[in-house]
Design an enzyme around this catalytic site. Structure first.
Site, PDB file in Angstrom:
ATOM      1  CG  ASN A  10      -1.719   1.226   1.413  1.00 35.88           C
ATOM      2  OD1 ASN A  10      -1.787   2.061   0.514  1.00 35.88           O
ATOM      3  ND2 ASN A  10      -2.349   1.360   2.568  1.00 35.88           N
ATOM      4  CD1 TRP A  11       3.852   1.211  -2.657  1.00 31.12           C
ATOM      5  CD2 TRP A  11       4.430   2.732  -4.208  1.00 31.12           C
ATOM      6  NE1 TRP A  11       4.997   0.769  -3.287  1.00 31.12           N
ATOM      7  CE2 TRP A  11       5.359   1.677  -4.242  1.00 31.12           C
ATOM      8  CE3 TRP A  11       4.572   3.796  -5.096  1.00 31.12           C
ATOM      9  CZ2 TRP A  11       6.442   1.665  -5.129  1.00 31.12           C
ATOM     10  CZ3 TRP A  11       5.646   3.776  -5.975  1.00 31.12           C
ATOM     11  CH2 TRP A  11       6.578   2.730  -5.993  1.00 31.12           C
ATOM     12  CE  LYS A  12      -0.227   3.151   4.746  1.00 36.63           C
ATOM     13  NZ  LYS A  12      -0.038   3.198   6.166  1.00 36.63           N
ATOM     14  CG  HIS A  93      -5.847   1.929   5.160  1.00 37.18           C
ATOM     15  ND1 HIS A  93      -5.452   2.832   6.116  1.00 37.18           N
ATOM     16  CD2 HIS A  93      -4.821   1.062   5.013  1.00 37.18           C
ATOM     17  CE1 HIS A  93      -4.220   2.518   6.522  1.00 37.18           C
ATOM     18  NE2 HIS A  93      -3.819   1.446   5.854  1.00 37.18           N
ATOM     19  CD  GLU A  95      -2.831   5.425   6.885  1.00 36.80           C
ATOM     20  OE1 GLU A  95      -2.739   5.579   5.652  1.00 36.80           O
ATOM     21  OE2 GLU A  95      -1.954   4.861   7.575  1.00 36.80           O
ATOM     22  CD  GLU A 164      -3.591  -2.552   7.256  1.00 36.35           C
ATOM     23  OE1 GLU A 164      -2.476  -2.788   6.798  1.00 36.35           O
ATOM     24  OE2 GLU A 164      -4.217  -1.515   7.039  1.00 36.35           O
ATOM     25  N   GLY A 170       2.633   1.838  10.845  1.00 41.07           N
ATOM     26  CA  GLY A 170       3.686   2.854  10.750  1.00 41.07           C
ATOM     27  C   GLY A 170       4.384   3.161  12.069  1.00 41.07           C
ATOM     28  CB  SER A 209       5.004  -2.346  12.103  1.00 39.29           C
ATOM     29  OG  SER A 209       4.645  -1.005  12.409  1.00 39.29           O
ATOM     30  N   GLY A 230       2.777  -1.328   4.246  1.00 40.64           N
ATOM     31  CA  GLY A 230       2.855   0.088   3.899  1.00 40.64           C
ATOM     32  C   GLY A 230       4.291   0.504   3.615  1.00 40.64           C
ATOM     33  N   GLY A 231       4.929   1.083   4.619  1.00 39.74           N
ATOM     34  CA  GLY A 231       6.273   1.659   4.453  1.00 39.74           C
ATOM     35  C   GLY A 231       7.269   0.743   3.761  1.00 39.74           C
TER      36      GLY A 231
HETATM   37  P1  PGA Z   1       2.844  -0.002   7.596  1.00 40.57           P
HETATM   38  O1  PGA Z   1       1.381   0.274   7.003  1.00 40.57           O
HETATM   39  O2  PGA Z   1       3.341  -1.289   6.987  1.00 40.57           O
HETATM   40  O3  PGA Z   1       3.673   1.186   7.157  1.00 40.57           O
HETATM   41  O4  PGA Z   1       2.722  -0.108   9.069  1.00 40.57           O
HETATM   42  C1  PGA Z   1       0.458  -0.760   6.789  1.00 40.57           C
HETATM   43  C2  PGA Z   1      -0.828  -0.236   6.218  1.00 40.57           C
HETATM   44  O5  PGA Z   1      -1.293   0.833   6.635  1.00 40.57           O
HETATM   45  O6  PGA Z   1      -1.434  -0.855   5.325  1.00 40.57           O
END
Ligand code: PGA
Length: 249
Positions: A10-12, A93, A95, A164, A170, A209, A230-231
């Site tokens: 997930n590149w956000k 998600h 967010e 999640e 993150g 994470s 994500g990251g």
């Molecule tokens: P993260 O994000 O791997 O940076 O913790 C995961 C996500 O929000 O899908």
């Protein structure tokens, strides 16, 4: 039969034209792991260029509107994502649930719209730290899942659920193996309750994470069928070792 592992990035809100090379590198290296499904969910404006750059590799969106079309400034329909070359999309998600106040009902409508249009789905659920600390994580997540997943029966390819925990996204913090196992088994039970035997075919990803150093342990937990990353999905050097770890279990 064990479900095929699925690792989605997930590149956000990351990625410009200059990052297409990174998408190419990830797609190319992923071919070395044919026993793992790999996808990248990129910013909507990059989908078309990414899909052209890596034919045959799954490119996804990160959100979708529930309506087919209309007066919804700034939004995208499932048909638009598909038309741009996406084969899947994330919905729900945390967010978006937080910053855009998306309710379970809204997420469910988005899920329905995406499936009806032929997009595969990664539907996210997860609890806050406050909920975890007062011992209500499982009941909260199962209620959220129940209110957000589509009613229609669905299969491994179409529907994926991502657990999640919000406090793990993150932050570098992850739940214990026992906590992940407990949640994934509760989600599996709920999917079977909802869809019957087909609920056993829905993949459940862990997200929050995930990195090369913890992926192996996470993938060995029962009912963890992959990861939403994500990251660590932004660079092949970080992401591919996670795909490799999924290939081993
Ligand atoms: P993260 O994000 O791997 O940076 O913790 C995961 C996500 O929000 O899908």
């Amino acid at each position: 039969m064990a479900l095929k592992k699925f690792v989605a990035g997930n590149w956000k809100m990351h990625g410009l034209s200059s990052d297409l090379e990174k998408i190419r590198a990830i797609a190319e290296a992923s071919r070395n792991y044919p026993n793992v499904d790999v996808a990248l969910c990129v910013p909507a404006i990059l989908i078309e260029r990414a899909a052209r750059a890596v034919p045959g590799f799954a490119i996804g969106g990160q959100d979708v509107h529930h309506a087919e079309k209309g007066a919804h400034t700034g939004c995208m329909s499932a048909a638009m994502l598909l038309d741009a070359g996406a084969s899947l999309t994330i919905v729900g998600h945390s967010e978006r649930r937080d910053a855009h106040r998306e309710s379970d009902t809204e997420v469910q409508a988005k899920a329905k719209a995406a499936l009806e249009c032929g997009l595969n789905l990664i539907l996210c659920v997860g609890e806050s730290l406050e909920v975890r600390e007062r011992g209500a994580a499982v009941t909260t997540v199962i209620a959220q899942l129940d209110a957000s997943i589509p009613h229609e029966s669905t299969d491994e390819a179409e529907l994926t659920v991502a657990y999640e925990p919000i406090w793990a996204i993150g932050t570098g913090k992850i739940p214990t193996v026992g906590e992940i196992a407990e949640m994934h088994s509760a989600i599996r039970e709920q999917l079977v309750h909802r869809y019957g035997a087909a609920g056993n075919q829905v993949r459940i990803l862990y997200g929050g994470s995930v990195k090369a150093s913890n992926a192996g342990e996470i993938f060995s937990i029962a009912d963890v069928n992959g990861a939403l990353v994500g990251g660590a999905s932004l660079k092949a050097a970080d992401f591919i070792p996670i795909v490799a770890a999924a290939a081993l279990v």
